[in-house]
Design an enzyme around this catalytic site. Structure first.
Site, short mmCIF file in Angstrom:
data_model
loop_
_atom_site.label_atom_id
_atom_site.label_comp_id
_atom_site.label_asym_id
_atom_site.label_seq_id
_atom_site.Cartn_x
_atom_site.Cartn_y
_atom_site.Cartn_z
CD GLU A 1 -66.32 -98.36 42.72
OE1 GLU A 1 -65.84 -98.02 41.45
OE2 GLU A 1 -66.67 -97.74 43.55
N GLY B 1 -57.73 -95.95 21.63
CA GLY B 1 -58.57 -96.36 21.56
C GLY B 1 -59.35 -98.00 22.39
CD GLU C 1 -54.75 -94.24 30.69
OE1 GLU C 1 -55.04 -94.79 30.30
OE2 GLU C 1 -55.61 -93.07 30.57
CB SER D 1 -59.66 -88.17 26.40
OG SER D 1 -60.45 -89.05 27.65
C1 LIG Z 1 -62.04 -88.81 32.61
C2 LIG Z 1 -62.31 -89.70 31.47
C3 LIG Z 1 -61.59 -90.38 30.63
C4 LIG Z 1 -61.38 -91.21 30.05
N1 LIG Z 1 -60.55 -91.72 29.01
C5 LIG Z 1 -60.97 -92.82 28.33
C6 LIG Z 1 -60.08 -93.05 26.50
O1 LIG Z 1 -59.24 -91.89 26.22
N2 LIG Z 1 -60.32 -93.78 26.12
C7 LIG Z 1 -60.64 -95.19 26.32
O2 LIG Z 1 -60.69 -95.56 26.01
N3 LIG Z 1 -61.38 -94.63 27.65
C8 LIG Z 1 -61.91 -93.37 28.35
N4 LIG Z 1 -61.85 -93.75 29.04
C9 LIG Z 1 -63.81 -94.59 29.54
C10 LIG Z 1 -63.03 -95.27 31.07
O3 LIG Z 1 -61.86 -95.91 30.66
C11 LIG Z 1 -64.24 -96.08 31.27
O4 LIG Z 1 -65.19 -95.14 32.15
C12 LIG Z 1 -63.96 -96.89 32.87
O5 LIG Z 1 -63.24 -98.18 32.58
C13 LIG Z 1 -65.40 -97.08 33.22
O6 LIG Z 1 -65.78 -98.29 32.30
P1 LIG Z 1 -66.87 -97.86 32.64
O7 LIG Z 1 -67.76 -96.41 32.04
O8 LIG Z 1 -67.73 -98.08 31.42
O9 LIG Z 1 -68.35 -97.82 33.57
P2 LIG Z 1 -68.68 -99.58 33.99
O10 LIG Z 1 -67.32 -100.83 33.23
O11 LIG Z 1 -69.77 -100.34 33.25
O12 LIG Z 1 -68.42 -99.57 35.16
C14 LIG Z 1 -70.30 -99.38 35.91
C15 LIG Z 1 -69.53 -99.06 37.80
O13 LIG Z 1 -69.73 -100.37 38.40
C16 LIG Z 1 -68.57 -100.54 39.11
N5 LIG Z 1 -67.80 -101.52 38.49
C17 LIG Z 1 -67.17 -102.63 37.72
N6 LIG Z 1 -67.00 -103.82 37.21
C18 LIG Z 1 -66.41 -104.30 38.64
C19 LIG Z 1 -65.65 -104.95 39.51
N7 LIG Z 1 -65.25 -106.56 38.88
N8 LIG Z 1 -65.74 -105.10 40.85
C20 LIG Z 1 -66.17 -103.75 41.15
N9 LIG Z 1 -67.07 -102.73 40.70
C21 LIG Z 1 -67.08 -102.72 39.54
C22 LIG Z 1 -67.26 -99.79 38.71
O14 LIG Z 1 -66.37 -99.41 39.78
C23 LIG Z 1 -68.43 -98.40 38.25
O15 LIG Z 1 -69.10 -97.94 39.60
C24 LIG Z 1 -62.42 -92.60 30.23
C25 LIG Z 1 -63.39 -91.85 31.61
C26 LIG Z 1 -63.23 -90.64 31.81
C27 LIG Z 1 -64.54 -90.19 33.66
#
Ligand SMILES: Cc1cc2nc3c(=O)[nH]c(=O)nc-3n(C[C@H](O)[C@H](O)[C@H](O)COP(=O)(O)OP(=O)(O)OC[C@H]3O[C@@H](n4cnc5c(N)ncnc54)[C@H](O)[C@@H]3O)c2cc1C
Length: 396
Positions: free
Chosen positions: A380, A126, A243, A160
């Site tokens: 990234e 979480g 992880e 997940s």
């Molecule tokens: C298959 C899968 C399983 C997952 N499982 C879990 C889970 O079990 N538990 C959980 O808590 N989360 C889970 N997640 C969530 C995952 O950790 C987040 O989706 C991920 O950390 C990205 O966050 P966001 O989706 O909010 O994207 P954002 O943080 O909004 O990012 C959007 C875009 O901006 C870019 N970006 C953001 N910050 C920067 C930076 N500082 N420099 C350069 N580029 C940047 C990112 O690379 C991305 O392309 C899962 C995601 C996926 C796809």
């Protein structure tokens, strides 16, 4: 430098391999199938591994482990991946367990590690919230101390396997006045606690194992705090390192590479590397070049992983190496499935039915590999970690 396995490691590998071939009917080179959705469809399989002691080979015997070197644990994991074993509940064993061993209380170790070693309990992570993904430290879920308990309220997304999990490894804010990284804590929350609600979020493949989880005044005893109040960031960075070196294993995709190679050999004369690609001329040289590059990439993936495992075994922190493993493995998976799709031509659009090669494993993997570069931190973010923690570059 010796990259060979020792005799006892080879014995273990052969033993695990024999069991998996009998149990799953697969070898390292069997045709691939799409991975079953989610991280936890395989509880019975996990229990069988647990009965043999293979889920916890390297853990101390007093917590249900085998007391063996960390390397042996990874050899067993590698074999499961190479045989296409059902996506195992890696979250609990490979993320939660090592962190509990390093930072958990004695009571937590005794309560959680033995059932984890037997494959009996499962966890979800979480972390992510609607406004906190890459910038995890800005999360807003609150855990407020109240008597002997914490009272938790907030909302997590992309959790997940939350619908099948027994516990949540939860990141929450315990001090709203501290700097954002300094006010976090990690708590273990039973998913059946009153006030926990789980709902599905669809992923790209229309699967429902992603979830959103809401916590509405959920009470957990203070004894479920891991690693100390407001020490959550240290716990989280260690957990994310584990992880990145364990969930995103390139070996999961090795059988796809060998199957593409087999197909490329099968019909070279007819210039139709894949049976289904009827009428699609293919440039053999290009196929050879792509497959050869992928074979080299898989070797690199393996060496990167073993280097990170070596650092983990020595008890060192390894954020840059973990980021390299995750970045390389997940982008490698994308290159692999892109090659498969290009080899199949229009037939790559068939995901199910009689004409779907390997039950649609190529298009399934192609779509699925998109999300691999996002989960556990996007590519990234991994590059940022390598720049900061590996190369010592200043923050941008
Ligand atoms: C298959 C899968 C399983 C997952 N499982 C879990 C889970 O079990 N538990 C959980 O808590 N989360 C889970 N997640 C969530 C995952 O950790 C987040 O989706 C991920 O950390 C990205 O966050 P966001 O989706 O909010 O994207 P954002 O943080 O909004 O990012 C959007 C875009 O901006 C870019 N970006 C953001 N910050 C920067 C930076 N500082 N420099 C350069 N580029 C940047 C990112 O690379 C991305 O392309 C899962 C995601 C996926 C796809």
């Amino acid at each position: 430098m010796n990259f060979r396995l020792s005799e006892s490691e080879e014995r273990l590998r052969a033993e695990v391999c024999r069991f998996l071939t009998e149990e799953l009917g697969t070898t390292h080179t069997s045709e691939p199938r799409p991975m079953p959705p989610g991280y936890m469809p395989a509880r019975d399989f996990e229990r069988k591994l647990g009965e043999r002691g293979w889920l916890a080979l390297s853990w101390p015997p007093e917590y249900g482990g085998g007391g063996r070197p960390v390397a042996e644990q990874f050899i067993a994991e590698e074999e499961v991946a190479l045989h296409g074993g059902p996506a195992s509940d890696a979250i609990a064993r490979v993320i939660v367990a090592p962190i509990l061993m390093a930072r958990g209380s004695e009571e937590q170790k005794r309560r959680y590690l033995p059932p984890l070693a037997r494959g009996e309990i499962t966890f979800c992570l979480g972390y992510t919230e609607p406004e906190a993904g890459s910038d995890l430290a800005s999360l807003q879920t609150r855990a407020v101390a109240d008597g002997d308990d914490y009272v938790i309220s907030g909302r997590k997304v992309f959790t997940s396997g939350a619908d099948e999990s027994d516990y949540c490894w939860l990141a929450a804010r315990t001090d709203p006045d501290a700097r954002k990284h300094a006010g976090l804590s990690v708590l273990i929350v039973p998913m059946r606690s009153p006030g926990v609600e789980v709902g599905p979020l669809l992923n790209l493949l229309d699967e429902e194992w992603f979830n959103e989880v809401t916590f509405d005044d959920v009470r957990v005893p203070r004894s479920e705090l891991v690693g100390g109040e407001n020490r959550g960031w240290e716990v989280l960075t260690s957990a994310l390192g584990m992880e990145r070196i364990t969930i995103y294993r390139a070996f999961l995709h090795m059988r796809m590479l060998w199957s593409l190679v087999r197909e490329a050999k099968r019909d070279r004369g007819g210039r139709r590397p894949l049976r289904q690609a009827q009428g699609r001329p293919w440039d053999d040289t290009r196929v050879r070049q792509r497959l050869a590059a992928l074979a080299a990439d898989f070797e690199v993936a393996r060496l990167l992983l073993w280097r990170a495992i070596g650092l983990h075994e020595k008890g060192e922190e390894f954020p840059a190496q973990a980021a390299m493993v995750k970045l390389f493995n997940t982008e490698l998976a994308q290159r692999l499935y892109t090659t498969g799709v290009e080899m199949m031509g229009p037939y790559a659009a068939i995901m199910a039915g009689r004409r779907a090669l390997w039950e649609g494993a190529v298009p399934h993997g192609y779509v699925s590999a998109v999300q691999e570069t996002i989960g556990a931190g996007s590519s990234e973010v991994q590059r940022e970690i390598i720049a900061l923690r590996g190369l010592g570059l200043p923050r941008g």
